[in-house]
Design a protein around this motif. Structure first.
Motif, PDB file in Angstrom:
ATOM      1  N   ASN A   1      30.954  -6.038  32.382  1.00 16.60           N
ATOM      2  CA  ASN A   1      29.992  -6.385  33.426  1.00 16.60           C
ATOM      3  C   ASN A   1      28.926  -5.295  33.530  1.00 16.60           C
ATOM      4  O   ASN A   1      28.859  -4.380  32.698  1.00 16.60           O
ATOM      5  CB  ASN A   1      30.699  -6.588  34.768  1.00 16.60           C
ATOM      6  CG  ASN A   1      31.539  -5.375  35.169  1.00 16.60           C
ATOM      7  OD1 ASN A   1      31.337  -4.269  34.679  1.00 16.60           O
ATOM      8  ND2 ASN A   1      32.486  -5.594  36.067  1.00 16.60           N
ATOM      9  N   GLU A   2      28.114  -5.333  34.576  1.00 19.75           N
ATOM     10  CA  GLU A   2      27.025  -4.380  34.754  1.00 19.75           C
ATOM     11  C   GLU A   2      27.532  -2.962  34.993  1.00 19.75           C
ATOM     12  O   GLU A   2      26.799  -1.992  34.776  1.00 19.75           O
ATOM     13  CB  GLU A   2      26.129  -4.810  35.925  1.00 19.75           C
ATOM     14  CG  GLU A   2      25.373  -6.109  35.685  1.00 19.75           C
ATOM     15  CD  GLU A   2      24.282  -5.957  34.646  1.00 19.75           C
ATOM     16  OE1 GLU A   2      23.795  -4.824  34.453  1.00 19.75           O
ATOM     17  OE2 GLU A   2      23.915  -6.959  34.019  1.00 19.75           O
ATOM     18  N   GLN A   3      28.756  -2.810  35.460  1.00 16.19           N
ATOM     19  CA  GLN A   3      29.318  -1.485  35.720  1.00 16.19           C
ATOM     20  C   GLN A   3      30.123  -0.944  34.542  1.00 16.19           C
ATOM     21  O   GLN A   3      30.722   0.126  34.629  1.00 16.19           O
ATOM     22  CB  GLN A   3      30.212  -1.518  36.967  1.00 16.19           C
ATOM     23  CG  GLN A   3      29.456  -1.677  38.277  1.00 16.19           C
ATOM     24  CD  GLN A   3      28.914  -3.088  38.476  1.00 16.19           C
ATOM     25  OE1 GLN A   3      29.575  -4.051  38.059  1.00 16.19           O
ATOM     26  NE2 GLN A   3      27.764  -3.203  39.086  1.00 16.19           N
ATOM     27  N   GLY A   4      30.120  -1.683  33.429  1.00 16.31           N
ATOM     28  CA  GLY A   4      30.848  -1.239  32.255  1.00 16.31           C
ATOM     29  C   GLY A   4      32.336  -1.487  32.325  1.00 16.31           C
ATOM     30  O   GLY A   4      33.106  -0.950  31.526  1.00 16.31           O
ATOM     31  N   GLN A   5      32.773  -2.335  33.266  1.00 20.46           N
ATOM     32  CA  GLN A   5      34.179  -2.649  33.409  1.00 20.46           C
ATOM     33  C   GLN A   5      34.498  -3.976  32.727  1.00 20.46           C
ATOM     34  O   GLN A   5      33.664  -4.872  32.670  1.00 20.46           O
ATOM     35  CB  GLN A   5      34.560  -2.717  34.892  1.00 20.46           C
ATOM     36  CG  GLN A   5      34.329  -1.421  35.642  1.00 20.46           C
ATOM     37  CD  GLN A   5      34.568  -1.559  37.117  1.00 20.46           C
ATOM     38  OE1 GLN A   5      34.717  -2.664  37.629  1.00 20.46           O
ATOM     39  NE2 GLN A   5      34.595  -0.433  37.828  1.00 20.46           N
ATOM     40  N   SER A   6      35.701  -4.055  32.202  1.00 22.43           N
ATOM     41  CA  SER A   6      36.123  -5.271  31.519  1.00 22.43           C
ATOM     42  C   SER A   6      36.395  -6.365  32.545  1.00 22.43           C
ATOM     43  O   SER A   6      37.311  -6.253  33.368  1.00 22.43           O
ATOM     44  CB  SER A   6      37.374  -4.989  30.686  1.00 22.43           C
ATOM     45  OG  SER A   6      37.819  -6.157  30.043  1.00 22.43           O
ATOM     46  N   SER A   7      35.575  -7.412  32.483  1.00 20.99           N
ATOM     47  CA  SER A   7      35.703  -8.497  33.454  1.00 20.99           C
ATOM     48  C   SER A   7      36.475  -9.682  32.914  1.00 20.99           C
ATOM     49  O   SER A   7      37.068 -10.449  33.681  1.00 20.99           O
ATOM     50  CB  SER A   7      34.308  -8.959  33.896  1.00 20.99           C
ATOM     51  OG  SER A   7      33.551  -9.398  32.774  1.00 20.99           O
ATOM     52  N   ALA A   8      36.477  -9.844  31.600  1.00 18.60           N
ATOM     53  CA  ALA A   8      37.170 -10.983  30.992  1.00 18.60           C
ATOM     54  C   ALA A   8      37.318 -10.710  29.494  1.00 18.60           C
ATOM     55  O   ALA A   8      37.010  -9.620  29.013  1.00 18.60           O
ATOM     56  CB  ALA A   8      36.392 -12.284  31.245  1.00 18.60           C
ATOM     57  N   LYS A   9      37.800 -11.714  28.779  1.00 20.94           N
ATOM     58  CA  LYS A   9      37.947 -11.625  27.334  1.00 20.94           C
ATOM     59  C   LYS A   9      37.018 -12.626  26.667  1.00 20.94           C
ATOM     60  O   LYS A   9      36.773 -13.720  27.191  1.00 20.94           O
ATOM     61  CB  LYS A   9      39.395 -11.893  26.913  1.00 20.94           C
ATOM     62  CG  LYS A   9      40.393 -10.826  27.377  1.00 20.94           C
ATOM     63  CD  LYS A   9      40.131  -9.488  26.683  1.00 20.94           C
ATOM     64  CE  LYS A   9      41.175  -8.459  27.075  1.00 20.94           C
ATOM     65  NZ  LYS A   9      40.965  -7.162  26.395  1.00 20.94           N
ATOM     66  N   PHE A  10      36.505 -12.241  25.513  1.00 22.15           N
ATOM     67  CA  PHE A  10      35.579 -13.101  24.768  1.00 22.15           C
ATOM     68  C   PHE A  10      36.205 -13.427  23.423  1.00 22.15           C
ATOM     69  O   PHE A  10      36.670 -12.548  22.704  1.00 22.15           O
ATOM     70  CB  PHE A  10      34.241 -12.395  24.577  1.00 22.15           C
ATOM     71  CG  PHE A  10      33.204 -13.219  23.880  1.00 22.15           C
ATOM     72  CD1 PHE A  10      32.399 -14.100  24.599  1.00 22.15           C
ATOM     73  CD2 PHE A  10      33.040 -13.133  22.508  1.00 22.15           C
ATOM     74  CE1 PHE A  10      31.436 -14.867  23.952  1.00 22.15           C
ATOM     75  CE2 PHE A  10      32.079 -13.894  21.856  1.00 22.15           C
ATOM     76  CZ  PHE A  10      31.282 -14.766  22.578  1.00 22.15           C
ATOM     77  N   ASP A  11      36.227 -14.719  23.097  1.00 24.49           N
ATOM     78  CA  ASP A  11      36.798 -15.158  21.823  1.00 24.49           C
ATOM     79  C   ASP A  11      35.779 -14.960  20.709  1.00 24.49           C
ATOM     80  O   ASP A  11      34.766 -15.672  20.641  1.00 24.49           O
ATOM     81  CB  ASP A  11      37.203 -16.634  21.899  1.00 24.49           C
ATOM     82  CG  ASP A  11      38.396 -16.841  22.823  1.00 24.49           C
ATOM     83  OD1 ASP A  11      39.244 -15.926  22.894  1.00 24.49           O
ATOM     84  OD2 ASP A  11      38.468 -17.897  23.483  1.00 24.49           O
ATOM     85  N   ALA A  12      36.042 -13.996  19.829  1.00 22.91           N
ATOM     86  CA  ALA A  12      35.144 -13.689  18.711  1.00 22.91           C
ATOM     87  C   ALA A  12      35.716 -14.292  17.439  1.00 22.91           C
ATOM     88  O   ALA A  12      36.941 -14.435  17.297  1.00 22.91           O
ATOM     89  CB  ALA A  12      34.987 -12.183  18.564  1.00 22.91           C
ATOM     90  N   PRO A  13      34.870 -14.663  16.501  1.00 24.81           N
ATOM     91  CA  PRO A  13      35.352 -15.272  15.245  1.00 24.81           C
ATOM     92  C   PRO A  13      36.170 -14.288  14.413  1.00 24.81           C
ATOM     93  O   PRO A  13      35.777 -13.132  14.221  1.00 24.81           O
ATOM     94  CB  PRO A  13      34.060 -15.676  14.531  1.00 24.81           C
ATOM     95  CG  PRO A  13      33.003 -14.814  15.132  1.00 24.81           C
ATOM     96  CD  PRO A  13      33.398 -14.579  16.553  1.00 24.81           C
ATOM     97  N   GLU A  14      37.306 -14.734  13.927  1.00 25.78           N
ATOM     98  CA  GLU A  14      38.176 -13.901  13.109  1.00 25.78           C
ATOM     99  C   GLU A  14      37.528 -13.543  11.777  1.00 25.78           C
ATOM    100  O   GLU A  14      37.842 -12.500  11.192  1.00 25.78           O
ATOM    101  CB  GLU A  14      39.503 -14.637  12.859  1.00 25.78           C
ATOM    102  CG  GLU A  14      40.371 -14.801  14.089  1.00 25.78           C
ATOM    103  CD  GLU A  14      41.087 -13.512  14.462  1.00 25.78           C
ATOM    104  OE1 GLU A  14      41.179 -12.611  13.602  1.00 25.78           O
ATOM    105  OE2 GLU A  14      41.545 -13.411  15.616  1.00 25.78           O
ATOM    106  N   THR A  15      36.627 -14.393  11.289  1.00 25.74           N
ATOM    107  CA  THR A  15      36.007 -14.139   9.993  1.00 25.74           C
ATOM    108  C   THR A  15      35.102 -12.920  10.007  1.00 25.74           C
ATOM    109  O   THR A  15      34.812 -12.341   8.962  1.00 25.74           O
ATOM    110  CB  THR A  15      35.185 -15.366   9.558  1.00 25.74           C
ATOM    111  OG1 THR A  15      34.274 -15.723  10.612  1.00 25.74           O
ATOM    112  CG2 THR A  15      36.093 -16.537   9.251  1.00 25.74           C
ATOM    113  N   VAL A  16      34.653 -12.508  11.190  1.00 29.17           N
ATOM    114  CA  VAL A  16      33.784 -11.336  11.302  1.00 29.17           C
ATOM    115  C   VAL A  16      34.512 -10.168  11.959  1.00 29.17           C
ATOM    116  O   VAL A  16      34.345  -9.014  11.537  1.00 29.17           O
ATOM    117  CB  VAL A  16      32.511 -11.674  12.108  1.00 29.17           C
ATOM    118  CG1 VAL A  16      31.605 -10.451  12.230  1.00 29.17           C
ATOM    119  CG2 VAL A  16      31.763 -12.822  11.463  1.00 29.17           C
TER     120      VAL A  16
END
Length: 206
Positions: free
Chosen positions: A7-22
């Motif tokens: 978030n704007e404060q640099g804190q982890s707000s959630a998880k993001f699903d990133a492609p495994e191929t990259v």
């Protein structure tokens, strides 16, 4: 691959699903070393030059007689064996330092770097990276609030305000996905990728 969404404060707000191929590739140290060295070599301009024995400014007169001095025979002072003489194999300004890297190798190497950054916790995702005015102070304060001292930001689009605001920050670099290079990825302590840039990275390196 699950990446932190900050978030704007640099804190982890959630998880993001990133492609495994990259972001889920195995670590290939040899390939990463090869593309980093090639990138640095291709950036060399090769503008330095040295003189050979023909180009140095010396007299062609024989320095002393051939026999009777006890010294080694010498024809002229421009010899490479003499101090101030020309070089035997001088560096020339038109020397080519480029190294060829196949596209498939480059994509695999970049994906390996992204994957290792994700495993080390040095890579995170942000919603966007924008500023309202081309001022350095607000952007510096934003990174300070996120507790980021050395950061590479890969944004979907770098507008004029963002470019002008970031160019005076020594340990901050903001680029578009097509300008992300292996040296910068390795150099900066933290890498932030906007959601809009994730699709472009997947298209480029998957």
């Amino acid at each position: 691959m699950q990446l932190e969404l900050l978030n704007e404060q640099g804190q982890s707000s959630a998880k993001f699903d990133a492609p495994e191929t990259v972001f889920g590739r195995a670590y290939n140290e040899d390939l990463i070393h090869q593309i980093v060295v090639a990138f640095q070599a291709n950036a060399r301009q090769g503008t330095r030059a040295q003189k050979d024995r023909e180009q140095v400014h010396h007299s062609t007169k024989k320095p002393f007689k051939q026999k009777g001095t006890g010294r080694a025979r010498a024809g002229m002072t421009s010899s490479p064996l003499w101090r101030g003489g020309g070089r035997i194999f001088p560096n020339m300004p038109d020397e080519n330092f480029t190294q060829k890297i196949n596209k498939k190798m480059y994509r695999a190497g970049m994906a390996s770097i992204f994957s290792q950054l994700a495993r080390e916790g040095r890579l995170a995702v942000v919603d966007s990276m924008t500023v309202e005015s081309p001022k350095t102070k607000p952007l510096a304060a934003k990174f300070k609030a996120m507790n980021l001292e050395s950061v590479l930001v890969i944004a979907e689009e770098v507008d004029e305000n963002l470019y002008l605001a970031s160019r005076n920050l020594v340990n901050v670099l903001i680029v578009e996905p097509r300008y992300a290079d292996p040296v910068s990825l390795v150099r900066y302590k933290k890498v932030l990728v906007t959601k809009g840039a994730m699709d472009k990275l997947k298209e480029m390196f998957a």
